[in-house]
Design a protein around this motif. Structure first.
Motif, PDB file in Angstrom:
ATOM      1  N   GLU A 161     -38.171 -15.617  22.639  1.00  0.00           N
ATOM      2  CA  GLU A 161     -37.743 -14.439  21.826  1.00  0.00           C
ATOM      3  C   GLU A 161     -36.563 -13.778  22.432  1.00  0.00           C
ATOM      4  OE1 GLU A 161     -40.712 -11.395  21.567  1.00  0.00           O
ATOM      5  OE2 GLU A 161     -39.584 -10.527  19.994  1.00  0.00           O
ATOM      6  N   GLN A 162     -36.418 -13.482  23.796  1.00  0.00           N
ATOM      7  CA  GLN A 162     -35.488 -12.977  24.346  1.00  0.00           C
ATOM      8  C   GLN A 162     -34.263 -13.791  24.169  1.00  0.00           C
ATOM      9  OE1 GLN A 162     -35.160 -12.529  28.838  1.00  0.00           O
ATOM     10  NE2 GLN A 162     -35.278 -10.401  28.560  1.00  0.00           N
ATOM     11  N   ALA A 163     -34.390 -15.169  24.605  1.00  0.00           N
ATOM     12  CA  ALA A 163     -33.424 -15.869  24.368  1.00  0.00           C
ATOM     13  C   ALA A 163     -32.770 -15.917  23.058  1.00  0.00           C
ATOM     14  CB  ALA A 163     -33.687 -17.529  24.842  1.00  0.00           C
ATOM     15  N   SER A 164     -33.412 -15.851  22.170  1.00  0.00           N
ATOM     16  CA  SER A 164     -33.053 -15.605  20.700  1.00  0.00           C
ATOM     17  C   SER A 164     -32.270 -14.472  20.372  1.00  0.00           C
ATOM     18  CB  SER A 164     -34.017 -15.880  19.723  1.00  0.00           C
ATOM     19  OG  SER A 164     -33.742 -15.536  18.632  1.00  0.00           O
ATOM     20  N   TRP A 165     -32.729 -13.293  20.752  1.00  0.00           N
ATOM     21  CA  TRP A 165     -32.138 -11.906  20.737  1.00  0.00           C
ATOM     22  C   TRP A 165     -30.856 -11.785  21.504  1.00  0.00           C
ATOM     23  CZ3 TRP A 165     -32.056  -8.634  24.852  1.00  0.00           C
ATOM     24  CH2 TRP A 165     -33.230  -8.507  25.263  1.00  0.00           C
ATOM     25  N   LEU A 166     -30.703 -12.335  22.688  1.00  0.00           N
ATOM     26  CA  LEU A 166     -29.669 -12.299  23.391  1.00  0.00           C
ATOM     27  C   LEU A 166     -28.389 -13.182  22.992  1.00  0.00           C
ATOM     28  CD1 LEU A 166     -31.072 -13.074  27.095  1.00  0.00           C
ATOM     29  CD2 LEU A 166     -29.835 -10.957  26.397  1.00  0.00           C
ATOM     30  N   ARG A 167     -28.757 -14.271  22.105  1.00  0.00           N
ATOM     31  CA  ARG A 167     -27.677 -14.973  21.525  1.00  0.00           C
ATOM     32  C   ARG A 167     -27.182 -14.159  20.394  1.00  0.00           C
ATOM     33  NH1 ARG A 167     -23.968 -16.583  20.760  1.00  0.00           N
ATOM     34  NH2 ARG A 167     -23.322 -18.463  19.375  1.00  0.00           N
TER      35      ARG A 167
ATOM     36  N   ARG B 193     -42.183 -22.771  33.626  1.00  0.00           N
ATOM     37  CA  ARG B 193     -41.675 -21.389  32.727  1.00  0.00           C
ATOM     38  C   ARG B 193     -40.141 -21.464  32.848  1.00  0.00           C
ATOM     39  NH1 ARG B 193     -43.868 -15.409  32.209  1.00  0.00           N
ATOM     40  NH2 ARG B 193     -42.172 -14.891  30.593  1.00  0.00           N
ATOM     41  N   THR B 194     -39.591 -21.950  34.062  1.00  0.00           N
ATOM     42  CA  THR B 194     -38.257 -22.075  33.987  1.00  0.00           C
ATOM     43  C   THR B 194     -37.599 -23.110  33.007  1.00  0.00           C
ATOM     44  OG1 THR B 194     -38.321 -21.324  36.234  1.00  0.00           O
ATOM     45  CG2 THR B 194     -36.151 -22.550  35.522  1.00  0.00           C
ATOM     46  N   LEU B 195     -38.334 -24.280  32.993  1.00  0.00           N
ATOM     47  CA  LEU B 195     -37.864 -25.340  32.231  1.00  0.00           C
ATOM     48  C   LEU B 195     -38.097 -24.947  30.803  1.00  0.00           C
ATOM     49  CD1 LEU B 195     -39.090 -28.563  33.965  1.00  0.00           C
ATOM     50  CD2 LEU B 195     -36.907 -27.315  34.296  1.00  0.00           C
ATOM     51  N   ALA B 196     -38.978 -24.221  30.586  1.00  0.00           N
ATOM     52  CA  ALA B 196     -39.392 -23.790  29.024  1.00  0.00           C
ATOM     53  C   ALA B 196     -38.346 -22.698  28.778  1.00  0.00           C
ATOM     54  CB  ALA B 196     -40.758 -23.194  28.829  1.00  0.00           C
ATOM     55  N   PHE B 197     -37.811 -21.840  29.446  1.00  0.00           N
ATOM     56  CA  PHE B 197     -36.734 -20.813  29.100  1.00  0.00           C
ATOM     57  C   PHE B 197     -35.511 -21.464  28.885  1.00  0.00           C
ATOM     58  CE2 PHE B 197     -34.000 -17.385  30.206  1.00  0.00           C
ATOM     59  CZ  PHE B 197     -34.146 -16.514  28.967  1.00  0.00           C
ATOM     60  N   TYR B 198     -35.499 -22.373  29.677  1.00  0.00           N
ATOM     61  CA  TYR B 198     -34.071 -23.358  29.798  1.00  0.00           C
ATOM     62  C   TYR B 198     -33.921 -23.782  28.289  1.00  0.00           C
ATOM     63  CZ  TYR B 198     -30.353 -26.903  30.211  1.00  0.00           C
ATOM     64  OH  TYR B 198     -29.406 -27.545  30.067  1.00  0.00           O
ATOM     65  N   ASP B 199     -35.049 -24.563  27.852  1.00  0.00           N
ATOM     66  CA  ASP B 199     -35.074 -25.272  26.565  1.00  0.00           C
ATOM     67  C   ASP B 199     -34.876 -24.303  25.371  1.00  0.00           C
ATOM     68  OD1 ASP B 199     -35.602 -27.707  27.614  1.00  0.00           O
ATOM     69  OD2 ASP B 199     -37.749 -27.435  27.286  1.00  0.00           O
ATOM     70  N   ALA B 200     -35.437 -22.865  25.506  1.00  0.00           N
ATOM     71  CA  ALA B 200     -35.300 -21.788  24.573  1.00  0.00           C
ATOM     72  C   ALA B 200     -33.812 -21.163  24.668  1.00  0.00           C
ATOM     73  CB  ALA B 200     -36.047 -20.413  25.094  1.00  0.00           C
ATOM     74  N   CYS B 201     -33.062 -21.291  25.566  1.00  0.00           N
ATOM     75  CA  CYS B 201     -31.612 -21.075  25.651  1.00  0.00           C
ATOM     76  C   CYS B 201     -30.911 -22.174  24.827  1.00  0.00           C
ATOM     77  CB  CYS B 201     -31.139 -21.040  27.016  1.00  0.00           C
ATOM     78  SG  CYS B 201     -31.861 -19.662  27.740  1.00  0.00           S
TER      79      CYS B 201
END
Ligand code: SF4
Length: 458
Positions: free
Chosen positions: A155-161, A191-199
């Motif tokens: 969610e955060q990756a999305s609203w940062l974009r 968690r790091t890899l998942a956040f990378y994918d989310a970005c």
């Protein structure tokens, strides 16, 4: 395949030296440089309305302090402290636009820290709105921030974009659990890899990862898993920073057991192995410790010898001025370097008193401009063309720096540089010692009292 560097050669040249993110380097700057000087420097920006700007914003807040941290960071306690800090940043921006006017074109903005993604969505959007009222962002501008994946989410990756960021840097350091415990930063690989994918899914045009070598318990073998995981992700750029153990400067580092740090040559081998791994995966080694995919504009700029760097890192789009906001922010405005107070309390009280909280700075003279040109060209583009001109002197470096060019003949004997008919070129071996070569152009090191402040070559 990386060149062989004998242990004896490394020991001979492994000495403290600047990383040359600027020239002259910060320890040389004067504490007599204050807000009046900064106002005068901003006045020159006002006189050049067509000059583009870069912006740096320092957001110091973190959830918890990592032992190895070398940044100007702090624990916020609660989010209202962040709101109060943003109030001051807003005021600081107003003070700048009172002098240079609103609507100036910005080609690059970077939020560093600390942990910029510590801010809530509302706080992030508020800062973006403040920036948007003060400046005009170039359609092709690079808008980037550093993030801690431990507090990131899809969610955060999305609203940062959505907030306007198009580039993001994830702090990784090392996936090894023993290393993570020793540096006080437990970070789940999943968690790091998942956040990378989310970005990636959120549509960031560029995703960078930051690693650190030379950490406690780190070995060539233990770091290999991290390298494999990172290369498999195929980030656009990777930075692999050298850990500098300086507990007398950063007391938090006292929590690191120095006896578990890799010794100098082992640390060097980890770095060299890292270079090998990235180059085998079609990344280009950029500057001291960055890697970029062959298709990345940084790699292309290096090929064409037009790479630049500023306090925010390597860039292909340098702006004539970089204005910094927030505690400890470092700017480059007109011919001046400026640093804000690195203490949050005094930064804020300075702003409340209605003045810029500048604690040091430097006005570059003609000799500084010449040497800066030579050093930054060497650091970025691994060569120094003899016909590089310096506007301030109206002559070329082979004439102006003839003594220094003669002096570094000693590095030709070591195999670090080659003298060609029209330039000197840093060799593959010399890349490891490029700071030593650049130090020959540094007029301030001769003054003798600054070197202990710098980290060693390795
Ligand atoms: S998250 Fe980054 S800035 Fe914050 S304490 Fe850890 S290393 Fe330092």
């Amino acid at each position: 395949m990386a060149v062989t560097v004998p242990r004896s050669l490394l020991e001979k040249h492994n000495k403290p030296g600047p990383r040359y993110t600027s020239y002259p380097t910060v320890p040389v700057w004067s504490k007599d440089f204050g807000s009046v000087d900064y106002r005068s420097a901003l006045g020159t920006v006002n006189e050049r309305p067509d000059d583009d700007l870069s912006i740096y914003l320092h957001l110091p807040f973190c959830v918890k302090r990592c032992f190895y941290c070398g940044c100007n960071s702090m624990i916020a306690g609660d989010k209202s402290a962040v709101d109060r800090y943003i109030d001051r940043v807003e005021r600081e921006i107003e003070m700048v636009t009172d002098i240079i006017g609103t609507g100036r074109n910005v080609v690059q903005m970077h939020w560093g820290g600390g942990t910029p993604n510590y801010l809530t969505r509302a706080q992030t959007e508020r800062v973006m709105a403040i920036m948007g009222r003060a400046f005009t962002f170039d359609a092709l501008g690079e808008i980037s921030l550093e993030v801690d994946p431990r507090i990131g989410s899809a969610e955060q990756a999305s609203w940062l974009r959505e907030a306007g960021f198009n580039r993001i840097s994830l702090g990784v350091q090392d996936f090894n659990r023993q290393v993570q415990k020793a540096i006080g930063r437990i970070q789940s690989q999943e968690r790091t890899l998942a956040f990378y994918d989310a970005c990636r899914e959120a549509g960031f045009s560029e995703v960078n990862l930051d690693l650190v070598y030379g950490l406690p318990y780190q070995t060539l073998e233990s770091f290999q898993n991290t390298l494999e995981q990172i290369i498999a992700l195929a980030p656009d750029r990777v930075a692999c920073f050298s850990y500098a153990h300086v507990p007398w400067v950063k007391p938090e580092q006292e929590q690191i057991d120095a006896s578990k740090l890799p010794e100098t040559y082992a640390k060097f081998e980890i770095f060299q192995h890292t270079i090998d791994q990235f180059e085998s995966a079609d990344y280009h080694w950029i500057g001291l410790d960055h890697f970029a995919k062959a298709s990345d504009p940084l790699a292309q700029a290096l090929q064409e010898r037009r790479l630049h760097r500023n306090f925010m890192g390597y860039t292909t789009r340098p702006a004539p001025h970089m204005i910094a906001f927030g505690m400890s922010g470092i700017g480059e405005v007109g011919d001046c370097f400026i640093q804000n107070d690195a203490n949050c309390g005094t930064y804020e009280s300075g702003i409340d008193a209605g003045d810029f909280p500048v604690v040091r700075g430097h006005r570059l003279n003609m000799d500084d401009l010449l040497r800066r040109e030579a050093i930054l060209h060497l650091m970025c583009n691994l060569e120094l063309p003899f016909d590089l001109t310096c506007d301030a002197f109206g002559d070329t470096v082979d004439t102006l720096l003839a003594r220094e060019l003669d002096e570094i003949r000693k590095y030709e004997a070591e195999g670090f540089v080659e003298y060609l008919s029209d330039r000197i070129r840093i060799t593959d071996l010399g890349r490891y010692f490029i700071r030593n070569v650049c130090m020959e152009f540094d007029a301030y090191l001769d003054q003798g009292n600054k070197q202990p402040l710098f980290s060693k070559t390795i």
